[in-house]
Scaffold this motif. Structure first.
Motif, PDB file in Angstrom:
ATOM      1  N   VAL A 139      -1.863  -4.591  -4.692  1.00 21.81           N
ATOM      2  CA  VAL A 139      -2.483  -3.266  -4.647  1.00 21.81           C
ATOM      3  C   VAL A 139      -3.997  -3.432  -4.513  1.00 21.81           C
ATOM      4  N   GLN A 185      -2.698   4.286  -9.234  1.00 23.06           N
ATOM      5  CA  GLN A 185      -2.599   2.838  -9.432  1.00 23.06           C
ATOM      6  C   GLN A 185      -1.676   2.488 -10.592  1.00 23.06           C
ATOM      7  N   VAL A 194       2.917  -6.661 -10.249  1.00 21.72           N
ATOM      8  CA  VAL A 194       1.830  -6.182  -9.392  1.00 21.72           C
ATOM      9  C   VAL A 194       0.593  -7.058  -9.573  1.00 21.72           C
ATOM     10  N   MET A 241      -3.301  -6.515  -8.859  1.00 24.78           N
ATOM     11  CA  MET A 241      -4.205  -5.416  -8.532  1.00 24.78           C
ATOM     12  C   MET A 241      -5.646  -5.898  -8.661  1.00 24.78           C
ATOM     13  N   THR A 293      -7.091  -1.750  -4.712  1.00 25.24           N
ATOM     14  CA  THR A 293      -7.664  -0.488  -5.196  1.00 25.24           C
ATOM     15  C   THR A 293      -8.957  -0.135  -4.469  1.00 25.24           C
ATOM     16  N   MET A 340       1.877   2.673  -9.526  1.00 26.11           N
ATOM     17  CA  MET A 340       2.269   1.510  -8.744  1.00 26.11           C
ATOM     18  C   MET A 340       2.600   0.316  -9.623  1.00 26.11           C
TER      19      MET A 340
END
Length: 234
Positions: A37, A120, A129, A131, A39, A123
């Motif tokens: 992810v 976020q 994840v 991130m 951001t 997710m």
């Protein structure tokens, strides 16, 4: 899911502009079979749309209204992550110097950050994840099982960006270094979720080190953390 390392955790990678967070996070996610992810791309998308609509970036209400109704999606693609804003592919458009120069101002907006943080966290709810950003370990995912603060010297970060511009850059290396220093200051001094290292984050300085070396280190840390958690739960 990686059958050899079945327990999934969340990994937060924070750090200043140009530290290599996005590249490292993407490769770490790939190695661990996690979801990446970006951001920063989400804030860039908000910035690009605001600029394309002619909004005043210091108009907090306009930005808040935009963010609340803007649909931002991150999808896997052959060349990397695809960024969609209201269904439009803006992946290449959000990397312009105009967006880069303005994204710190937009990301400092409280309503924008609240909306992006909400997306976020959704997710990351299922775990697995990786991130990256500037306030992931301190604000977005404070309970992430592994937190890394990735940095590099301002000169090295500027040199990396300079090389990305190709054979005929429209800016000098010194100008880029100045822009990075300014962005560092803006990100660190903003009132809402400022850039800072989480107390429990591991500091990794990438100056003079290869991407592969950094990725291997974080992958190893991630697997160790996942195994430790799995052992405690069994």
């Amino acid at each position: 899911m990686n059958e050899r390392y079945p327990h999934r955790i969340n990994i937060a990678i924070d750090g200043p502009a140009g530290a290599g967070k996005s590249t490292v996070a993407r490769l770490v996610a790939s190695e661990l079979h996690y979801v990446y992810v970006d951001t920063g791309a989400m804030y860039r998308a908000v910035t690009f749309v605001a600029q394309s609509r002619g909004l005043q970036l210091n108009d907090s209400d306009s930005l808040a209204s935009l963010a609340s109704g803007l649909d931002i999606s991150l999808l896997p693609g052959e060349g990397g992550q695809i960024v969609l804003a209201d269904g439009k592919d803006v992946t290449g458009l959000i990397r312009s110097r105009e967006v880069t120069a303005a994204v710190s101002l937009v990301s400092a907006n409280a309503a924008v950050r609240s909306r992006m943080s909400e997306l976020q966290r959704r997710m990351a709810a299922a775990k697995g994840v990786v991130m990256d950003g500037r306030d992931i370990g301190t604000h977005v995912l404070p309970d992430a099982e592994l937190k890394v603060f990735l940095t590099a010297s301002p000169r090295e970060r500027a040199s990396r960006r300079f090389l990305e511009l190709g054979d005929k850059p429209a800016v000098t290396l010194d100008q880029l270094e100045g822009e990075i220093a300014l962005r560092d200051r803006m990100d660190s001094e903003r009132e809402i979720a400022p850039l800072r290292q989480a107390a429990d984050a591991l500091l990794i300085d990438s100056t003079g080190r290869s991407i592969a070396e950094i990725v291997d280190e974080i992958v190893s840390l991630g697997r160790t953390a996942a195994q430790a958690i799995a052992a405690r739960e069994n």
